[in-house]
Design a protein around this motif. Structure first.
Motif, PDB file in Angstrom:
ATOM      1  N   LEU A 126      11.663 -38.431  51.300  1.00 53.20           N
ATOM      2  CA  LEU A 126      12.614 -38.212  50.207  1.00 53.20           C
ATOM      3  C   LEU A 126      12.125 -38.795  48.889  1.00 53.20           C
ATOM      4  CD1 LEU A 126      15.957 -39.043  52.011  1.00 53.20           C
ATOM      5  CD2 LEU A 126      15.181 -36.796  51.279  1.00 53.20           C
ATOM      6  N   ALA A 127      11.365 -39.883  48.989  1.00 53.89           N
ATOM      7  CA  ALA A 127      10.949 -40.573  47.764  1.00 53.89           C
ATOM      8  C   ALA A 127       9.836 -39.840  47.027  1.00 53.89           C
ATOM      9  CB  ALA A 127      10.530 -42.000  48.090  1.00 53.89           C
ATOM     10  N   CYS A 129       9.573 -37.396  44.997  1.00 52.16           N
ATOM     11  CA  CYS A 129      10.384 -36.495  44.155  1.00 52.16           C
ATOM     12  C   CYS A 129      10.202 -36.886  42.689  1.00 52.16           C
ATOM     13  CB  CYS A 129      11.854 -36.603  44.544  1.00 52.16           C
ATOM     14  SG  CYS A 129      12.550 -38.238  44.260  1.00 52.16           S
ATOM     15  N   ARG A 130      10.538 -35.942  41.832  1.00 49.45           N
ATOM     16  CA  ARG A 130      10.427 -36.227  40.385  1.00 49.45           C
ATOM     17  C   ARG A 130      11.670 -36.930  39.868  1.00 49.45           C
ATOM     18  NH1 ARG A 130       9.416 -30.732  37.987  1.00 49.45           N
ATOM     19  NH2 ARG A 130       9.159 -31.912  36.057  1.00 49.45           N
ATOM     20  N   TYR A 131      12.827 -36.540  40.421  1.00 48.85           N
ATOM     21  CA  TYR A 131      14.088 -37.178  40.023  1.00 48.85           C
ATOM     22  C   TYR A 131      14.861 -37.581  41.270  1.00 48.85           C
ATOM     23  CZ  TYR A 131      13.312 -35.002  35.457  1.00 48.85           C
ATOM     24  OH  TYR A 131      12.786 -34.616  34.254  1.00 48.85           O
ATOM     25  N   CYS A 132      15.444 -38.760  41.228  1.00 45.65           N
ATOM     26  CA  CYS A 132      16.352 -39.184  42.295  1.00 45.65           C
ATOM     27  C   CYS A 132      17.702 -39.407  41.640  1.00 45.65           C
ATOM     28  CB  CYS A 132      15.827 -40.482  42.911  1.00 45.65           C
ATOM     29  SG  CYS A 132      16.997 -41.233  44.058  1.00 45.65           S
ATOM     30  N   HIS A 133      18.717 -38.711  42.138  1.00 44.81           N
ATOM     31  CA  HIS A 133      20.032 -38.807  41.504  1.00 44.81           C
ATOM     32  C   HIS A 133      20.968 -39.671  42.335  1.00 44.81           C
ATOM     33  CE1 HIS A 133      23.295 -37.693  38.867  1.00 44.81           C
ATOM     34  NE2 HIS A 133      24.044 -37.483  39.937  1.00 44.81           N
ATOM     35  N   VAL A 134      21.658 -40.583  41.655  1.00 44.17           N
ATOM     36  CA  VAL A 134      22.616 -41.469  42.331  1.00 44.17           C
ATOM     37  C   VAL A 134      24.000 -41.241  41.737  1.00 44.17           C
ATOM     38  CG1 VAL A 134      23.247 -43.864  42.837  1.00 44.17           C
ATOM     39  CG2 VAL A 134      20.829 -43.219  42.700  1.00 44.17           C
ATOM     40  N   ARG A 150      17.038 -49.013  48.336  1.00 44.94           N
ATOM     41  CA  ARG A 150      15.716 -48.733  48.920  1.00 44.94           C
ATOM     42  C   ARG A 150      15.136 -47.443  48.368  1.00 44.94           C
ATOM     43  NH1 ARG A 150      16.749 -47.902  54.605  1.00 44.94           N
ATOM     44  NH2 ARG A 150      14.538 -47.636  54.974  1.00 44.94           N
ATOM     45  N   LEU A 151      15.994 -46.433  48.295  1.00 38.36           N
ATOM     46  CA  LEU A 151      15.533 -45.123  47.816  1.00 38.36           C
ATOM     47  C   LEU A 151      15.083 -45.214  46.355  1.00 38.36           C
ATOM     48  CD1 LEU A 151      15.183 -42.138  48.495  1.00 38.36           C
ATOM     49  CD2 LEU A 151      17.594 -41.778  47.916  1.00 38.36           C
ATOM     50  N   VAL A 152      15.903 -45.847  45.538  1.00 42.73           N
ATOM     51  CA  VAL A 152      15.579 -45.968  44.113  1.00 42.73           C
ATOM     52  C   VAL A 152      14.263 -46.722  43.916  1.00 42.73           C
ATOM     53  CG1 VAL A 152      16.325 -47.199  42.013  1.00 42.73           C
ATOM     54  CG2 VAL A 152      17.925 -45.689  43.214  1.00 42.73           C
ATOM     55  N   ALA A 153      14.104 -47.827  44.657  1.00 43.62           N
ATOM     56  CA  ALA A 153      12.883 -48.628  44.501  1.00 43.62           C
ATOM     57  C   ALA A 153      11.647 -47.815  44.894  1.00 43.62           C
ATOM     58  CB  ALA A 153      12.980 -49.895  45.359  1.00 43.62           C
TER      59      ALA A 153
END
Ligand code: ATP
Ligand code: MG
Length: 317
Positions: A126-127, A129-134, A150-153
């Motif tokens: 999942l990591a 990626c170009r953009y991670c949306h929260v 964890r995902l954001v880091a």
């Protein structure tokens, strides 16, 4: 490599048939509808052609089947959507009030959604990626916050950008760790997508929305702040400019999902290489389209629908 990754609550939503319908009296509900703020965001982005991956958890039941089928139909990668064999899919019952507000009964914490995990393999995939949306609504428990952290880091380590819609809700904010997690994401995101109410929450004493926006942009990491202004449209702030884009005039049938569709369209457009002004126009059109359709994810739209809506209002935008 995905364009966009998102993670969080998946739920089946039931909508009261009439306005002011009570929860303590027998009544009729429409549903189940696939729902969850990150899912609405993901559906909108995927329908516009973005490669989207989702991490979440549903039960081993019909509601779970409905949600997974819906995400799949939209072309979303569901490799990290887990099935909980013991707990049912999360649910929400919603009743619209005559004053435009909404009342909810959620069953999330004790449902499959509340048991979401993210193993190392899923995280790794999942990591990329170009953009991670929260979504702020996904920061609902210490375990959920830990997954987002964890995902954001990891996304950041990979050079991806973080977009954040705080969606500050009174019923969530008092829970342990939620306020801190929201503030951490405000400080750590690259693209910040608040509504007027969210900005008020972040305002220093005596500060108006304009000043709050400019302060966040200069003090925090973010390089783009887009203020969602409901029927009035949106206003974007960058280090060098403020872009105001008026809303499209539509008949509002169901406001649920407008902000999520706005965000999904904006990030999908940016991922596709649109310049900011055009991305904002598409996002406005997606938000406007969303409110014309009943049902949380039913108002998600493809690019052709958005272009038609924009063509109908001409070059005034
Ligand atoms: P949500 O209730 O989904 O959390 P939000 O508060 O995050 O919404 P809004 O500002 O209500 O965000 O809506 C997002 C965007 O959708 C707006 O910026 C606008 O572009 C569009 N929009 C929302 N409501 C309307 C409306 N009544 N008419 C036209 N456009 C709308
Ligand atoms: Mg919102």
């Amino acid at each position: 490599m995905f364009d966009i990754t998102t993670s969080g609550e998946l739920l089946a939503e039931f909508m009261a048939e009439v306005r002011d319908q009570r929860f303590d009296t027998t009544g009729r509900f429409h549903g189940p509808f696939a729902s969850g703020a990150p899912a609405i965001f993901a559906s909108q982005a995927a329908r516009m052609g973005a490669r989207v991956a989702y991490a979440g958890r549903v039960g081993d039941d019909g509601f779970g089947d409905l949600i997974v089928a819906r995400l799949r139909d939209d072309g979303i990668d569901v490799g990290a959507v887990q099935r909980d064999l013991e707990r049912p899919t999360g649910t929400a019952f919603v009743s619209y009030q005559a004053d435009g507000s909404r009342r909810f009964i959620f069953n999330l914490a004790h449902s499959a959604a509340g048991q979401q995990t993210l193993d190392e393999d899923q995280l790794e995939r999942l990591a990329a990626c170009r953009y991670c949306h929260v979504m702020g609504s996904s920061l609902s428990s210490p375990a959920a916050i830990a997954i987002v952290r964890r995902l954001v880091a990891r996304v950041r380590d990979n050079g991806g950008q973080i977009s954040f819609d705080p969606n500050v809700r009174d019923e969530l904010i008092e829970r342990p760790g939620v306020r801190e997690a929201l503030l951490e994401l405000v400080a750590g995101c690259d693209i910040f997508l608040p509504s007027d109410a969210d900005l008020e929450w972040l305002a220093a004493a005596g500060e108006d929305a304009e000043r709050t926006a400019q302060r966040l942009l200069s003090e925090q990491r973010m390089s783009l702040l887009v203020l969602k202004r409901a029927a009035a449209g949106c206003r974007a702030y960058t280090a060098s400019e403020v872009i105001e884009v008026p809303g499209l005039s539509v008949e509002e049938v169901d406001p649920t999902g407008a902000g999520d569709c706005f965000g999904g369209a904006l990030i999908a457009a940016l991922a596709a290489g649109c310049e900011l002004h055009q991305a904002l126009r598409l996002a406005n059109a997606a938000g406007a389209h969303a409110v014309t359709v009943l049902g949380p994810m039913e108002g998600c739209s493809d690019l052709a629908t958005l272009e038609q809506r924009l063509a109908a209002v001409g070059e005034t935008q």
